[in-house]
Design a protein around this motif. Structure first.
Motif, PDB file in Angstrom:
ATOM      1  N   HIS A   1     -40.841 -24.841   3.966  1.00  0.00           N
ATOM      2  CA  HIS A   1     -42.002 -25.711   3.761  1.00  0.00           C
ATOM      3  C   HIS A   1     -41.822 -26.519   2.488  1.00  0.00           C
ATOM      4  O   HIS A   1     -40.841 -26.331   1.750  1.00  0.00           O
ATOM      5  CB  HIS A   1     -43.325 -24.931   3.792  1.00  0.00           C
ATOM      6  N   GLY A   2     -42.731 -27.429   2.241  1.00  0.00           N
ATOM      7  CA  GLY A   2     -42.603 -28.296   1.084  1.00  0.00           C
ATOM      8  C   GLY A   2     -43.835 -29.143   0.873  1.00  0.00           C
ATOM      9  O   GLY A   2     -44.827 -29.017   1.616  1.00  0.00           O
ATOM     10  N   VAL A   3     -43.804 -29.966  -0.161  1.00  0.00           N
ATOM     11  CA  VAL A   3     -44.889 -30.915  -0.439  1.00  0.00           C
ATOM     12  C   VAL A   3     -44.267 -32.306  -0.412  1.00  0.00           C
ATOM     13  O   VAL A   3     -43.321 -32.567  -1.165  1.00  0.00           O
ATOM     14  CB  VAL A   3     -45.530 -30.652  -1.815  1.00  0.00           C
ATOM     15  N   ASP A   4     -44.786 -33.155   0.437  1.00  0.00           N
ATOM     16  CA  ASP A   4     -44.183 -34.475   0.625  1.00  0.00           C
ATOM     17  C   ASP A   4     -42.674 -34.305   0.858  1.00  0.00           C
ATOM     18  O   ASP A   4     -42.282 -33.541   1.702  1.00  0.00           O
ATOM     19  CB  ASP A   4     -44.493 -35.394  -0.567  1.00  0.00           C
ATOM     20  N   GLU A   5     -41.843 -34.945   0.055  1.00  0.00           N
ATOM     21  CA  GLU A   5     -40.404 -34.822   0.313  1.00  0.00           C
ATOM     22  C   GLU A   5     -39.765 -33.684  -0.474  1.00  0.00           C
ATOM     23  O   GLU A   5     -38.570 -33.435  -0.377  1.00  0.00           O
ATOM     24  CB  GLU A   5     -39.692 -36.161   0.030  1.00  0.00           C
ATOM     25  N   THR A   6     -40.579 -32.959  -1.273  1.00  0.00           N
ATOM     26  CA  THR A   6     -40.041 -31.885  -2.120  1.00  0.00           C
ATOM     27  C   THR A   6     -40.010 -30.548  -1.379  1.00  0.00           C
ATOM     28  O   THR A   6     -41.020 -30.126  -0.812  1.00  0.00           O
ATOM     29  CB  THR A   6     -40.912 -31.739  -3.397  1.00  0.00           C
ATOM     30  N   SER A   7     -38.856 -29.880  -1.411  1.00  0.00           N
ATOM     31  CA  SER A   7     -38.720 -28.590  -0.735  1.00  0.00           C
ATOM     32  C   SER A   7     -39.212 -27.453  -1.628  1.00  0.00           C
ATOM     33  O   SER A   7     -39.073 -27.503  -2.850  1.00  0.00           O
ATOM     34  CB  SER A   7     -37.247 -28.323  -0.417  1.00  0.00           C
TER      35      SER A   7
ATOM     36  N   GLY B   1     -50.649 -33.085   2.606  1.00  0.00           N
ATOM     37  CA  GLY B   1     -49.325 -32.492   2.665  1.00  0.00           C
ATOM     38  C   GLY B   1     -48.573 -32.987   3.884  1.00  0.00           C
ATOM     39  O   GLY B   1     -49.051 -33.802   4.645  1.00  0.00           O
ATOM     40  N   ALA B   2     -47.382 -32.478   4.037  1.00  0.00           N
ATOM     41  CA  ALA B   2     -46.539 -32.959   5.116  1.00  0.00           C
ATOM     42  C   ALA B   2     -46.696 -32.088   6.349  1.00  0.00           C
ATOM     43  O   ALA B   2     -47.045 -30.928   6.266  1.00  0.00           O
ATOM     44  CB  ALA B   2     -45.109 -32.945   4.637  1.00  0.00           C
TER      45      ALA B   2
END
Lengths: 171, 469
Positions: B211-217, B405-406
């Motif tokens: 999982h992640g936030v936007d493009e950040t893992s 979030g993504a």
């Protein structure tokens, strides 16, 4: 869906962040800090899982996309999920407070998780938590690790140093 | 034989609390006896849905007990993978029971009113948090340990790292949804939207997903995934939930009643805040009056429930304020506004596929703005008249509603493949892959208000005539 004024307000945030914002989380947190600094578009925020969140902004962004004020593109992240990038070609507003673009662009260039941590701490400060950073770390332990919390504090300091109508709280 | 406390439930049949051998269940049985929990008897799970489905009068109290019961089943799945005792098991079970404590009268419609007036105590998440951390419920929960109430509140609010235990409270297969989908279907009397519950639970596994936030893992986390033999059960689960939205939760009459309720309470609270209580028809001691006067007081919020509103309707119907009088009478007697379904009209005028297209979104956004302008003009001319057009815009994606979030593995349904890796259900099910977001855009006007009806049709027709190229 939000009213047309809010749709324009949402698109103006993307414009002032440099014409594009990567990620819904970043979009929300930029809008939150603009409100906190007194240069926002009138979006109300509440605490949600990702920190301060405005349902009105989410609806306004959808409305703005429907009216083609902004374009939302989805991309696949390295971790396998999808994230959005928002674009606009809305013309500049000469009456805009200079702090607005400086703040928005500083945040647009920041890491999404660090910005989320900084926004969460600021929100908790407004909620009168005695140690907002400690509470942020407690609520978001997996995001705070790896030096992110420290970098979030540095980001917050940079935002605080931008002169704006409302000073961000000292935390 | 050890003492068991028992509840009969139309969905789960016998739900037992082992109050002698299980410290947690003894504590939770006492939570059931508290005032905040008993209040949930008087808050219906489906608000105004009984206007359409007269059987749908079930309470949030029984739903909450059902969620706890379902959470126990899910914990047995987790125990197969993680047998070691973990403190979060008890926290999640308690969270399942108390997750709905903060709901106000007619739940989500009440939250809309809270947003208009920025009333913190009309936000069910904020109220739940306060009720769990402080007061009678918290006092009982503290028998499990001094920090237990706060841990439960964190679990309900979704704070902290997502874990398999928090997945019991909030995930694609959380106990809340597994209860309400089946309970709501049972109580409305619908024969569609059924799910193969036992097969789903039997095939649930604990898996690790990215999982992640936007493009950040971020680091991978554990959540529920499904074994490969459950693919059709998972398909039916997604479809079942998807079908409940247009047929039950977003039914045009239910939503029409909610809109009238929202406008009624908006006017009532406005007059109370202006000091014109006498115009509302309510006595000064009415709980709604007290709530509007002191909206930050948790006790005032606790005094509100569906029955308080129903009881006030006849008083408000006699109000000398036309706005309140007419809308209270409409709600009491189920005399709802007439609905014009804009997306259905788009489908009729263009083609069926056009109704949820991006072109339709653009048309609806334009129509909405024109309607708002029209309402503003009418309101300026006659500020004491109720709104002549009510707007309902709503949408629901096939999967869990995303707020921020993504989209990613944590918010999707993952199926374990023959090769032992996880695949999104939509990659394995053509039916699920073909599902589009359900969208509704409706305009309501009073029956007999021919001018409003004509105006709506004029704006809608003009909007559709400007169909984007």
């Amino acid at each position: 869906m939000a009213g047309i004024d809010y749709a324009h307000g949402a698109a103006a945030i993307v414009r002032d962040a440099g014409g594009h914002i990567v990620g819904r989380t970043k979009f929300q947190k930029i809008a939150f800090f603009l409100e906190a600094a007194g240069v926002g578009s009138g979006f109300p925020f509440r605490y949600k899982h990702y920190g301060p969140y405005s349902e009105l902004l989410a609806a306004a962004a959808q409305h703005a996309a429907a009216l083609r004020l902004i374009v939302e593109n989805e991309s696949v992240a390295a971790w396998g999920g999808q994230y959005s990038t928002f674009y606009t070609q809305m013309p500049a507003d000469p009456s805009m407070h200079p702090a607005r673009a400086r703040l928005a662009q500083e945040m647009a260039n920041a890491d999404a998780v660090e910005l989320e941590l900084a926004a969460t701490a600021a929100f908790l400060a407004y909620e009168r938590f005695p140690d907002p950073w400690a509470e942020t770390a407690r609520r978001k332990p997996e995001k705070a690790e790896g030096g992110r919390l420290e970098r979030a504090k540095q980001l917050y300091l940079r935002l605080q140093q931008i002169p704006a109508p409302h000073q961000l709280p000292a935390i | 034989m050890p003492k068991q406390q028992r509840i009969r439930d139309p969905l789960h049949d016998l739900i037992q609390f082992d109050v002698e051998r299980s410290q947690l269940e003894g504590v939770l049985w006492r939570v059931l006896q508290t005032r905040p929990f008993q209040r949930l008897r008087r808050i219906k799970q489906l608000g105004f849905s009984d206007f359409v489905y007269p059987g749908a009068t079930h309470s949030r109290l029984l739903h909450s007990v059902g969620v706890f019961h379902t959470a126990r089943r899910l914990m047995r799945v987790i125990e197969k993978y993680l047998p070691a005792k973990d403190a979060r098991v008890d926290q999640a079970l308690a969270a399942a029971l108390v997750h709905d404590l903060g709901h106000g009268p007619f739940s989500h419609a009440f939250e809309k009113i809270g947003e208009r007036f920025d009333l913190k105590m009309a936000n069910h998440e904020a109220v739940s948090d306060m009720l769990i951390r402080n007061g009678e419920v918290s006092d009982v929960l503290r028998d499990m340990g001094s920090g237990f109430a706060n841990d439960v509140a964190d679990m309900v609010s979704g704070s902290g790292t997502p874990t398999i235990y928090s997945a019991v409270v909030s995930s694609q297969f959380d106990a809340d949804r597994l209860d309400y989908m089946r309970r709501d279907r049972l109580m409305v009397g619908s024969q569609h939207a059924g799910i193969d519950f036992e097969w789903l639970v039997e095939n649930l596994e604990v898996g690790e997903v990215q999982h992640g936030v936007d493009e950040t893992s971020l680091k991978p986390v554990q959540t529920f995934v499904l074994g490969r033999k459950a693919i059709f059960a998972a398909e039916a689960y997604v479809l079942g939930l998807f079908q409940l939205y247009p047929t039950v939760y977003f039914h045009k009459a239910t939503r029409g009643a909610e809109k009238i309720y929202t406008e009624l309470l908006t006017r009532t609270i406005t007059l109370i805040k202006d000091g014109s209580i006498e115009k509302t028809g309510l006595p000064k001691t009415h709980p709604l009056v007290k709530f509007a006067q002191t909206p930050d007081n948790i006790d005032c919020a606790l005094s509100l429930d569906d029955t308080v509103i129903w009881g006030g309707l006849s008083l408000m119907a006699d109000s000398n304020d036309k706005w309140i009088g007419s809308l209270a009478e409409r709600l009491r007697d189920r005399k709802l506004y007439k609905c014009i379904d804009v997306r259905a009209k788009i489908a009729h005028d263009k083609d069926d596929g056009a109704a949820s297209s991006s072109e339709a979104d653009e048309v609806c956004a334009g129509v909405r703005d024109e309607i708002v302008k029209c309402l503003d003009e009418w309101s300026a001319k006659s500020p004491d008249e109720p709104p002549r057009i009510l707007i309902d815009e709503v949408e629901r994606s096939p999967y869990k509603e995303l707020t921020e979030g993504a989209k990613g593995p944590l918010s999707q349904i993952n199926i374990r493949t023959e090769g032992n890796h996880l695949a999104d259900l939509s990659k394995r099910s053509n039916v699920v892959a073909a599902l589009k977001t359900y969208k509704a855009f409706r305009l309501y006007h009073a029956d007999g208000d021919e001018e409003a009806r004509r105006k709506v049709m004029e704006i809608v027709d003009a909007g559709i005539s400007k169909w984007p190229a």
